[in-house]
Design a protein around this motif. Structure first.
Motif, PDB file in Angstrom:
ATOM      1  N   ASP A 197      14.371   4.300  -2.919  1.00 37.00           N
ATOM      2  CA  ASP A 197      15.524   4.928  -2.267  1.00 37.00           C
ATOM      3  C   ASP A 197      15.142   5.518  -0.919  1.00 37.00           C
ATOM      4  N   GLN A 198      13.888   5.917  -0.777  1.00 34.14           N
ATOM      5  CA  GLN A 198      13.448   6.557   0.454  1.00 34.14           C
ATOM      6  C   GLN A 198      13.037   5.551   1.521  1.00 34.14           C
ATOM      7  N   ILE A 199      12.196   4.557   1.141  1.00 32.27           N
ATOM      8  CA  ILE A 199      11.613   3.667   2.159  1.00 32.27           C
ATOM      9  C   ILE A 199      11.989   2.202   1.970  1.00 32.27           C
ATOM     10  N   GLY A 200      12.734   1.878   0.945  1.00 32.61           N
ATOM     11  CA  GLY A 200      13.142   0.504   0.710  1.00 32.61           C
ATOM     12  C   GLY A 200      12.394  -0.114  -0.451  1.00 32.61           C
ATOM     13  N   PHE A 201      13.034  -1.129  -1.031  1.00 35.53           N
ATOM     14  CA  PHE A 201      12.479  -1.736  -2.241  1.00 35.53           C
ATOM     15  C   PHE A 201      11.149  -2.423  -1.981  1.00 35.53           C
ATOM     16  N   SER A 202      11.069  -3.241  -0.941  1.00 33.23           N
ATOM     17  CA  SER A 202       9.865  -4.052  -0.746  1.00 33.23           C
ATOM     18  C   SER A 202       8.626  -3.187  -0.512  1.00 33.23           C
ATOM     19  N   MET A 203       8.771  -2.141   0.284  1.00 31.80           N
ATOM     20  CA  MET A 203       7.617  -1.278   0.540  1.00 31.80           C
ATOM     21  C   MET A 203       7.234  -0.478  -0.706  1.00 31.80           C
ATOM     22  N   ALA A 204       8.226  -0.023  -1.469  1.00 31.16           N
ATOM     23  CA  ALA A 204       7.931   0.729  -2.694  1.00 31.16           C
ATOM     24  C   ALA A 204       7.271  -0.175  -3.729  1.00 31.16           C
ATOM     25  N   TYR A 205       7.761  -1.395  -3.858  1.00 28.88           N
ATOM     26  CA  TYR A 205       7.169  -2.320  -4.832  1.00 28.88           C
ATOM     27  C   TYR A 205       5.730  -2.643  -4.437  1.00 28.88           C
ATOM     28  N   ASN A 206       5.493  -2.881  -3.146  1.00 27.36           N
ATOM     29  CA  ASN A 206       4.128  -3.153  -2.671  1.00 27.36           C
ATOM     30  C   ASN A 206       3.211  -1.963  -2.925  1.00 27.36           C
ATOM     31  N   HIS A 207       3.731  -0.763  -2.770  1.00 25.90           N
ATOM     32  CA  HIS A 207       2.924   0.435  -2.954  1.00 25.90           C
ATOM     33  C   HIS A 207       2.461   0.580  -4.411  1.00 25.90           C
ATOM     34  N   PHE A 208       3.353   0.314  -5.369  1.00 30.78           N
ATOM     35  CA  PHE A 208       3.017   0.548  -6.779  1.00 30.78           C
ATOM     36  C   PHE A 208       2.485  -0.677  -7.501  1.00 30.78           C
ATOM     37  N   PHE A 209       2.951  -1.864  -7.153  1.00 32.54           N
ATOM     38  CA  PHE A 209       2.601  -3.045  -7.927  1.00 32.54           C
ATOM     39  C   PHE A 209       1.869  -4.114  -7.107  1.00 32.54           C
ATOM     40  N   GLY A 210       1.603  -3.870  -5.853  1.00 34.37           N
ATOM     41  CA  GLY A 210       0.916  -4.867  -5.034  1.00 34.37           C
ATOM     42  C   GLY A 210       1.886  -5.838  -4.383  1.00 34.37           C
ATOM     43  N   ARG A 211       1.357  -6.923  -3.878  1.00 30.29           N
ATOM     44  CA  ARG A 211       2.179  -7.895  -3.152  1.00 30.29           C
ATOM     45  C   ARG A 211       3.177  -8.580  -4.054  1.00 30.29           C
TER      46      ARG A 211
END
Length: 100
Positions: free
Chosen positions: A85-99
């Motif tokens: 919700d803060q920075i967008g789905f793609s960046m959040a997913y990359n942050h927690f689960f990788g590419r």
């Protein structure tokens, strides 16, 4: 704070007495079987049968796209959902689960 406690307890006790009164029309206290059942026409008014669909639509119901699976994975993990919700789905997913 204590001065509000006594009127609050009295109010809650009176509310419990008013809500828990027995119905004078029904001496047994339990609802009868006739009051629980509803007519078939009334039931069919809000329960709709699923319409037939094409093979492609049924396929889409059973199998989700990889992107939709990733969205659900992120939504089910609260820190990822909050960050998306803060920075967008793609960046959040990359942050927690990788590419992805």
């Amino acid at each position: 704070m204590r001065s509000l406690l006594a009127p609050l307890i009295v109010t809650l006790a009176l509310a419990a007495l008013c809500c828990c009164e027995k119905d004078p029309k029904d001496p047994s206290g339990s609802p009868s079987a006739a009051s629980i059942k509803i007519d078939k026409e009334v039931a069919n008014a809000f329960v709709k049968r699923q319409k037939r669909s094409s093979l492609y639509e049924r396929y889409l119901e059973y199998y989700k796209s990889p992107m939709e699976q990733m969205h659900e994975r992120c939504e089910n993990y609260p820190p990822c959902d909050y960050l998306s919700d803060q920075i967008g789905f793609s960046m959040a997913y990359n942050h927690f689960f990788g590419r992805y």
